[in-house]
Structure formats: structure tokens, C-alpha cells
Write a protein that holds these residues in place. Structure first.
Motif, mmCIF file in Angstrom:
data_model
loop_
_atom_site.group_PDB
_atom_site.id
_atom_site.type_symbol
_atom_site.label_atom_id
_atom_site.label_comp_id
_atom_site.label_asym_id
_atom_site.label_seq_id
_atom_site.Cartn_x
_atom_site.Cartn_y
_atom_site.Cartn_z
ATOM 1 N N PHE A 208 -111.858 55.120 -81.102
ATOM 2 C CA PHE A 208 -112.586 54.804 -82.278
ATOM 3 C C PHE A 208 -111.523 55.230 -83.597
ATOM 4 O O PHE A 208 -111.619 54.574 -84.577
ATOM 5 C CB PHE A 208 -113.842 55.700 -82.681
ATOM 6 C CG PHE A 208 -114.816 55.108 -81.919
ATOM 7 C CD1 PHE A 208 -115.426 54.039 -82.504
ATOM 8 C CD2 PHE A 208 -115.306 55.680 -80.755
ATOM 9 C CE1 PHE A 208 -116.811 53.385 -81.646
ATOM 10 C CE2 PHE A 208 -116.605 55.228 -79.961
ATOM 11 C CZ PHE A 208 -117.120 54.116 -80.366
ATOM 12 N N GLN A 209 -110.563 56.003 -83.153
ATOM 13 C CA GLN A 209 -109.609 56.263 -84.282
ATOM 14 C C GLN A 209 -108.533 55.068 -84.524
ATOM 15 O O GLN A 209 -108.237 54.794 -85.606
ATOM 16 C CB GLN A 209 -108.745 57.282 -83.655
ATOM 17 C CG GLN A 209 -107.543 57.849 -84.660
ATOM 18 C CD GLN A 209 -106.501 58.879 -84.112
ATOM 19 O OE1 GLN A 209 -106.365 59.115 -83.018
ATOM 20 N NE2 GLN A 209 -105.769 59.593 -85.026
ATOM 21 N N LEU A 210 -108.348 54.533 -83.160
ATOM 22 C CA LEU A 210 -107.378 53.423 -83.230
ATOM 23 C C LEU A 210 -108.145 52.074 -84.006
ATOM 24 O O LEU A 210 -107.573 51.668 -85.112
ATOM 25 C CB LEU A 210 -107.111 52.954 -81.919
ATOM 26 C CG LEU A 210 -106.328 51.709 -81.579
ATOM 27 C CD1 LEU A 210 -104.965 51.723 -82.218
ATOM 28 C CD2 LEU A 210 -106.265 51.415 -80.221
ATOM 29 N N THR A 211 -109.300 51.671 -83.595
ATOM 30 C CA THR A 211 -109.830 50.676 -84.228
ATOM 31 C C THR A 211 -110.201 51.138 -85.703
ATOM 32 O O THR A 211 -110.353 50.000 -86.676
ATOM 33 C CB THR A 211 -111.246 50.396 -83.363
ATOM 34 O OG1 THR A 211 -112.053 51.359 -83.420
ATOM 35 C CG2 THR A 211 -110.895 49.615 -82.146
ATOM 36 N N GLY A 212 -110.554 52.411 -85.829
ATOM 37 C CA GLY A 212 -110.998 52.762 -87.301
ATOM 38 C C GLY A 212 -109.755 52.500 -88.468
ATOM 39 O O GLY A 212 -110.041 52.107 -89.546
ATOM 40 N N LEU A 213 -108.678 52.758 -87.995
ATOM 41 C CA LEU A 213 -107.441 52.645 -88.758
ATOM 42 C C LEU A 213 -107.328 51.253 -89.039
ATOM 43 O O LEU A 213 -107.013 50.966 -90.699
ATOM 44 C CB LEU A 213 -106.233 52.900 -88.000
ATOM 45 C CG LEU A 213 -104.856 52.849 -88.640
ATOM 46 C CD1 LEU A 213 -104.757 53.706 -90.110
ATOM 47 C CD2 LEU A 213 -103.684 53.201 -87.917
ATOM 48 N N PHE A 214 -107.526 50.262 -88.256
ATOM 49 C CA PHE A 214 -107.243 48.953 -88.892
ATOM 50 C C PHE A 214 -108.531 48.475 -89.566
ATOM 51 O O PHE A 214 -108.224 47.363 -90.279
ATOM 52 C CB PHE A 214 -106.601 48.315 -87.385
ATOM 53 C CG PHE A 214 -105.249 48.460 -86.905
ATOM 54 C CD1 PHE A 214 -104.356 47.924 -87.407
ATOM 55 C CD2 PHE A 214 -105.218 49.588 -86.069
ATOM 56 C CE1 PHE A 214 -103.093 48.228 -87.034
ATOM 57 C CE2 PHE A 214 -103.986 49.829 -85.655
ATOM 58 C CZ PHE A 214 -102.829 49.253 -85.908
ATOM 59 N N PHE A 215 -109.563 48.714 -88.938
ATOM 60 C CA PHE A 215 -110.787 48.259 -90.023
ATOM 61 C C PHE A 215 -110.576 48.728 -91.299
ATOM 62 O O PHE A 215 -110.841 48.116 -92.385
ATOM 63 C CB PHE A 215 -112.039 48.918 -89.251
ATOM 64 C CG PHE A 215 -112.530 47.809 -88.285
ATOM 65 C CD1 PHE A 215 -113.382 46.716 -89.123
ATOM 66 C CD2 PHE A 215 -112.699 48.202 -87.262
ATOM 67 C CE1 PHE A 215 -114.183 45.853 -88.095
ATOM 68 C CE2 PHE A 215 -113.428 47.240 -86.360
ATOM 69 C CZ PHE A 215 -114.053 46.242 -86.812
ATOM 70 N N ALA A 216 -110.276 50.035 -91.735
ATOM 71 C CA ALA A 216 -109.798 50.584 -93.012
ATOM 72 C C ALA A 216 -108.992 49.618 -93.832
ATOM 73 O O ALA A 216 -109.073 49.461 -94.759
ATOM 74 C CB ALA A 216 -109.484 52.312 -92.881
ATOM 75 N N ARG A 217 -107.974 49.504 -93.068
ATOM 76 C CA ARG A 217 -106.723 49.128 -93.798
ATOM 77 C C ARG A 217 -106.970 47.419 -94.069
ATOM 78 O O ARG A 217 -106.465 46.855 -95.368
ATOM 79 C CB ARG A 217 -105.385 49.017 -92.755
ATOM 80 C CG ARG A 217 -104.086 48.463 -93.217
ATOM 81 C CD ARG A 217 -102.977 48.431 -92.249
ATOM 82 N NE ARG A 217 -102.653 49.695 -92.097
ATOM 83 C CZ ARG A 217 -101.992 50.106 -91.135
ATOM 84 N NH1 ARG A 217 -101.503 49.174 -90.234
ATOM 85 N NH2 ARG A 217 -101.518 51.351 -90.703
ATOM 86 N N HIS A 218 -107.723 46.825 -93.118
ATOM 87 C CA HIS A 218 -107.522 45.285 -93.216
ATOM 88 C C HIS A 218 -108.864 44.874 -93.603
ATOM 89 O O HIS A 218 -109.185 43.639 -94.155
ATOM 90 C CB HIS A 218 -107.106 44.581 -91.839
ATOM 91 C CG HIS A 218 -105.806 44.765 -91.495
ATOM 92 N ND1 HIS A 218 -104.702 44.391 -92.165
ATOM 93 C CD2 HIS A 218 -105.373 45.476 -90.494
ATOM 94 C CE1 HIS A 218 -103.699 44.742 -91.648
ATOM 95 N NE2 HIS A 218 -103.886 45.407 -90.443
ATOM 96 N N VAL A 219 -109.975 45.595 -93.473
ATOM 97 C CA VAL A 219 -111.277 45.076 -93.687
ATOM 98 C C VAL A 219 -111.914 45.856 -94.721
ATOM 99 O O VAL A 219 -112.503 45.336 -95.786
ATOM 100 C CB VAL A 219 -112.336 45.138 -92.343
ATOM 101 C CG1 VAL A 219 -113.575 44.567 -92.720
ATOM 102 C CG2 VAL A 219 -111.532 44.186 -91.252
#
Length: 257
Positions: A208-219
Motif C-alpha cells: 500500500f505504501q508503494l501504490t499510495g506514493l504513485f497514486f498521490a503523485r500522479h492521480v
């Protein structure tokens, strides 16, 4: 206009005294809404609960209209989910994530993944990892997919244990060791070979840390959004050891190794 499809209920809101506006994730028509006349009746209310699967016919005079749904249940899961805090947290998270997708934009791969998730949503051994995989699939559908198949530095496929937070690519143990403090851990269930027999809390939270970082940055950030409350509550629930493996949480350094 008229079409038939299958869908999973994401939500329903009251419209007038007797009707509801039903929100579905459908197989061929994406996230789609429609009016259900009599949706608040004793017969239909149990059907129109989040997590249930339905067969629908949608009718409207022109495509841009809200349209009318005729609904028939195909899988009733809501009663089972109510008894599972994990399922309720997970369903809330998935619904919030899917609402990031444009309406009426088909995503058959996401629908298939969601269908699998619905069958395992109350299973603590597998549901949290499947939700992480669903988030990875969503990032790919949105155009921000991660490449976890080979090392960004060497091109190799062995011992991929890190992810670069800049590129979203996997990094091998040897190539990443000098920079481990700047890299994210790659959970074992996302490495080559897929899901493993036992998926512990630390691995799930790293996912969840991994996906959360890229969701925050790109979405989230480009749209002026923040992480959905439902997702935050799910992660807090899992961190308490209530929805995944019961292994003690290691330090960040131990996770990365």
C-alpha cells in the motif's frame, strides 16, 4: 438506446420517495449510473447493496441521458460482507478508487479483477494483497503503470527487492543496496511468481505504501485530491493486524531487505 450487461454494485442513492440512482461497475460500459424505479422497495433494496453482482438492461432515449436500469441479482454478497470489517473497509476503498475513473469508460480488465476480489473480499489471507494488485492495475489503466518485471539498473530479473520511487521500476538487491534508504521495498507477493502462501502484514503495508506514493503523485495531487478516507481506514485496520497475517511489523530497514 438499449444495452444489456453485467455489473457490480458500487452504491445507490435515494432519488425521490421510491427510486434510486444506481452506480455500477459494468463489464462493457465501465462505471455507469442509471435510475431504478422502485429501487427502495423491499424486493429491490437487498439487491442494490454494494458488492452484489447484477444483470442489467439500460434504456434511454439518447446516450447522454441518465437512463433507466432494469436489474436482476446474480450474486448476493452484501449480507456476508456486513459481517466482515475487512470486507467493508476493502469495498469502501475499491469504490472510492473506481470513482477516480471516468464514467462510461470501459475497463474490462478492472471489472474482471473486481469480480475476483468480490469472491475473496472477506478472506484475510488474500484480500489485502489482491487490493494492492488492483491498485497496480488501476495505475496502469490510468497510464502510470509500474514496471516490476526487471531491474532498472541491470535489466536482470533475479532478486528484485526494491522499487525506485522516481521511475516506478524494480531494482535488484545488488544494484539497490548502496541506495536502499532511498528505495521502496518490493513486497514478496509482487515479485516474480505472484502470490505466495503466506502474506504478512508488513508485506501488505509495503504494497500500500508503494501504490499510495504513485497514486498521490500522479492521480491525487494533479487533481487537487487527497487519499480517500476509506483507503486510510483500511490501512489503519490492517496495521492493527486485524485483516492480514499476524507477523510483527519490522523496522523500515528490515522491510527493505
Amino acid at each position: 438506446m438499449e444495452w444489456q450487461d453485467e455489473g457490480i454494485v458500487l452504491g445507490a442513492r435515494r432519488h425521490g420517495e421510491a427510486n434510486v440512482i444506481l452506480e455500477l461497475m459494468t463489464a462493457a460500459h465501465g462505471r455507469h449510473m442509471g435510475l431504478v424505479r422502485g429501487g427502495r422497495s423491499r424486493r429491490l433494496q437487498p439487491v442494490l447493496q454494494p458488492g452484489n453482482s447484477v444483470a442489467v438492461v439500460w434504456r434511454a432515449r439518447i446516450e447522454e441521458h441518465l437512463g433507466l436500469y432494469a436489474v436482476e441479482a446474480t450474486a448476493m454478497r452484501a449480507a456476508r460482507f456486513i459481517a466482515s470489517p475487512l470486507a467493508l473497509h476493502g469495498l469502501g476503498t475499491l469504490t472510492a478508487l473506481l470513482r477516480l475513473m471516468p464514467e462510461r469508460d470501459p475497463h474490462p480488465g478492472l471489472y474482471e479483477a473486481l469480480t475476483v476480489l468480490m469472491e475473496h473480499m472477506d478472506d484475510p489471507a488474500i484480500a489485502p494483497a489482491l487490493i494492492v494488485r488492483f491498485e497496480l492495475a488501476m495505475l496502469a489503466e490510468l497510464g502510470f503503470g509500474l514496471d516490476l518485471s526487471s531491474c532498472a539498473a541491470t535489466g536482470g530479473t533475479q532478486e528484485l527487492v526494491y522499487v525506485s520511487p522516481k521511475s516506478g521500476r524494480a531494482v535488484s538487491r545488488a544494484a539497490g543496496e548502496p541506495y536502499r534508504d532511498r528505495l521502496l521495498p518490493l513486497p514478496s507477493f509482487l515479485r516474480e511468481g505472484g502470490l505466495v502462501d503466506t502474506i504478512g502484514t508488513a508485506d501488505v503495508l509495503a504494497g500500500f505504501q508503494l501504490t499510495g506514493l504513485f497514486f498521490a503523485r500522479h492521480v491525487y495531487e494533479p487533481r487537487g485530491l487527497t487519499e480517500p478516507d476509506a483507503r486510510r481506514r483500511l490501512i489503519e485496520f490492517l496495521a492493527r493486524g486485524e485483516g492480514a497475517g499476524q507477523d510483527p511489523l519490522p523496522t523500515s530497514g528490515e522491510r527493505a531487505g
